[in-house]
Design a protein around this motif. Sequence first.
Motif, PDB file in Angstrom:
ATOM      1  N   GLY A   1       1.150  -0.947  -0.112  1.00  0.00           N
ATOM      2  CA  GLY A   1       0.032  -0.631   0.068  1.00  0.00           C
ATOM      3  C   GLY A   1       0.368   1.423   0.048  1.00  0.00           C
ATOM      4  N   SER A   2       2.331   0.713   1.135  1.00  0.00           N
ATOM      5  CA  SER A   2       2.566   2.303   0.562  1.00  0.00           C
ATOM      6  C   SER A   2       3.602   2.602  -0.505  1.00  0.00           C
ATOM      7  CB  SER A   2       3.455   2.248   2.202  1.00  0.00           C
ATOM      8  OG  SER A   2       2.858   2.378   3.527  1.00  0.00           O
ATOM      9  N   LEU A   3       3.964   1.070  -0.240  1.00  0.00           N
ATOM     10  CA  LEU A   3       4.322   1.384  -1.902  1.00  0.00           C
ATOM     11  C   LEU A   3       4.379   2.251  -3.628  1.00  0.00           C
ATOM     12  CD1 LEU A   3       6.432  -2.054  -1.511  1.00  0.00           C
ATOM     13  CD2 LEU A   3       7.721   0.971  -1.774  1.00  0.00           C
ATOM     14  N   PHE A   4       3.184   1.949  -2.923  1.00  0.00           N
ATOM     15  CA  PHE A   4       1.842   2.030  -4.082  1.00  0.00           C
ATOM     16  C   PHE A   4       1.872   3.596  -4.479  1.00  0.00           C
ATOM     17  CE2 PHE A   4      -2.452   3.258  -5.421  1.00  0.00           C
ATOM     18  CZ  PHE A   4      -2.884   2.782  -6.432  1.00  0.00           C
ATOM     19  N   ALA A   5       1.423   3.863  -3.460  1.00  0.00           N
ATOM     20  CA  ALA A   5       1.545   5.936  -3.167  1.00  0.00           C
ATOM     21  C   ALA A   5       2.802   6.059  -3.347  1.00  0.00           C
ATOM     22  CB  ALA A   5       0.995   6.406  -1.906  1.00  0.00           C
ATOM     23  N   LEU A   6       4.011   5.842  -2.774  1.00  0.00           N
ATOM     24  CA  LEU A   6       4.857   6.091  -3.006  1.00  0.00           C
ATOM     25  C   LEU A   6       4.946   6.026  -4.612  1.00  0.00           C
ATOM     26  CD1 LEU A   6       7.570   6.933  -2.329  1.00  0.00           C
ATOM     27  CD2 LEU A   6       8.814   4.960  -2.887  1.00  0.00           C
TER      28      LEU A   6
ATOM     29  N   MET B   1      -4.901  -0.500   1.314  1.00  0.00           N
ATOM     30  CA  MET B   1      -4.772  -1.523   0.009  1.00  0.00           C
ATOM     31  C   MET B   1      -4.070  -2.649  -0.043  1.00  0.00           C
ATOM     32  SD  MET B   1      -2.945   0.354  -3.816  1.00  0.00           S
ATOM     33  CE  MET B   1      -4.355   0.534  -4.820  1.00  0.00           C
ATOM     34  N   GLU B   2      -2.360  -2.316   1.327  1.00  0.00           N
ATOM     35  CA  GLU B   2      -2.698  -3.586   1.204  1.00  0.00           C
ATOM     36  C   GLU B   2      -3.384  -5.187   1.779  1.00  0.00           C
ATOM     37  OE1 GLU B   2      -1.936  -1.318   4.565  1.00  0.00           O
ATOM     38  OE2 GLU B   2      -1.286  -0.655   2.927  1.00  0.00           O
ATOM     39  N   LEU B   3      -4.512  -4.336   2.903  1.00  0.00           N
ATOM     40  CA  LEU B   3      -4.986  -5.533   3.126  1.00  0.00           C
ATOM     41  C   LEU B   3      -6.548  -5.788   2.313  1.00  0.00           C
ATOM     42  CD1 LEU B   3      -5.606  -3.735   6.696  1.00  0.00           C
ATOM     43  CD2 LEU B   3      -4.416  -5.603   5.851  1.00  0.00           C
ATOM     44  N   GLU B   4      -6.702  -5.033   1.160  1.00  0.00           N
ATOM     45  CA  GLU B   4      -7.852  -5.276   0.165  1.00  0.00           C
ATOM     46  C   GLU B   4      -6.876  -6.196  -0.745  1.00  0.00           C
ATOM     47  OE1 GLU B   4     -10.410  -1.241  -1.233  1.00  0.00           O
ATOM     48  OE2 GLU B   4      -8.826  -0.477  -1.166  1.00  0.00           O
TER      49      GLU B   4
END
Length: 354
Positions: free
Chosen positions: A106-111, A279-282
């Motif tokens: 999720g954080s990598l997606f945003a980054l 997003m990681e949980l999704e």
Amino acid sequence: MTVGTTHGPHSPHRPRGPRTPERPVDGGTDPDPPGPARAERVSAFAQQHGALVTLVVAVLAAWLSFDTFMTTDNMQNMAVSSAFLAVVALGTTFVIVTGGIDLSVGSLFALGGVLAAWGSRYGSAVALLLPLAVCGLVGFVNGLLISRSRLAPFIVTLAAMLGARGILLAVTDEGSRTYLVDEDSFFATLGQGKVLGVGAPVWITVGLFVAGAVVLRRSRFGQYVYAVGGNEDAAALMGVPVARTKTAVYTLSGLCAGLAGALNAAWLVSGVTILGSGMELEAISAVVIGGTLLSGGFGFLSGSLVGVLLLKVIQNVINQIGSLDSAYQQVVSGGFLAVVVVAQTWLGRRRRVL
């Protein structure tokens, strides 16, 4: 017709006559009764294709209930929004099949989205390659720490999640700065362009899933992934490069998250800093709903894609209702995930008993 026994084919003691169900052949035992075999096939079908059946039922119910559900605009918006989560779920599937977990996507997606928007000032190539390089490197480090140092995937990827979010805040001046993408650039067409009336991110996602399915099901690396998830110690004894395989799947997960973020930035023509939360949980939910076991050793990409679509259909239906708050999306998704996990556990135990 003659039936051989343990005396051999030329023995004078061979009994003659037709086979009967009561007489074991060649000293063997009676075949399994059809009941348990049929029940096992039903359990296997439910475990592998239950999400697809549920998706078809949900789509039909939504189609009959809401006039705007099957409209072209709604279908296109739902397909494009599903594409980004699907790309993340692709990498997550490989990780979970090995028995691991990745909380950093999720954080990598945003980054990845922020880096892509920032890099778009220096050309489309930089906009696309920079998030892949940075997010892939984070995934590679995750894999090394998990495979070589034997650290828990939960702790390693949790640290990576916090670290990636920190890098994002540093790049955006604590989130106060938003980088924009030139709408006339080639990079923007990757997110906003259409081919045959379908958004470019959807075609990219389909291509990635086809390639990923071939790798997972038909390549030696894919067999390594299943072997590591099935029994890591046994895989090592058989000569499977366990550490290398684990490092590769976490690197792949980081690459997929970075690519999804870059495509999302191209779609929004900006790097939005608040995206990716949860997003990681999704992604994990979609993979598990699609039939992949959290314990590892079993799973397939087509199921993960179905899981993503099912989550998006549920969210779209809640939006169609209009009177429900967006928080209900999380409640319904969480409840549905709990039901799926319980069903998977029950089906797995039933297959072992049968």
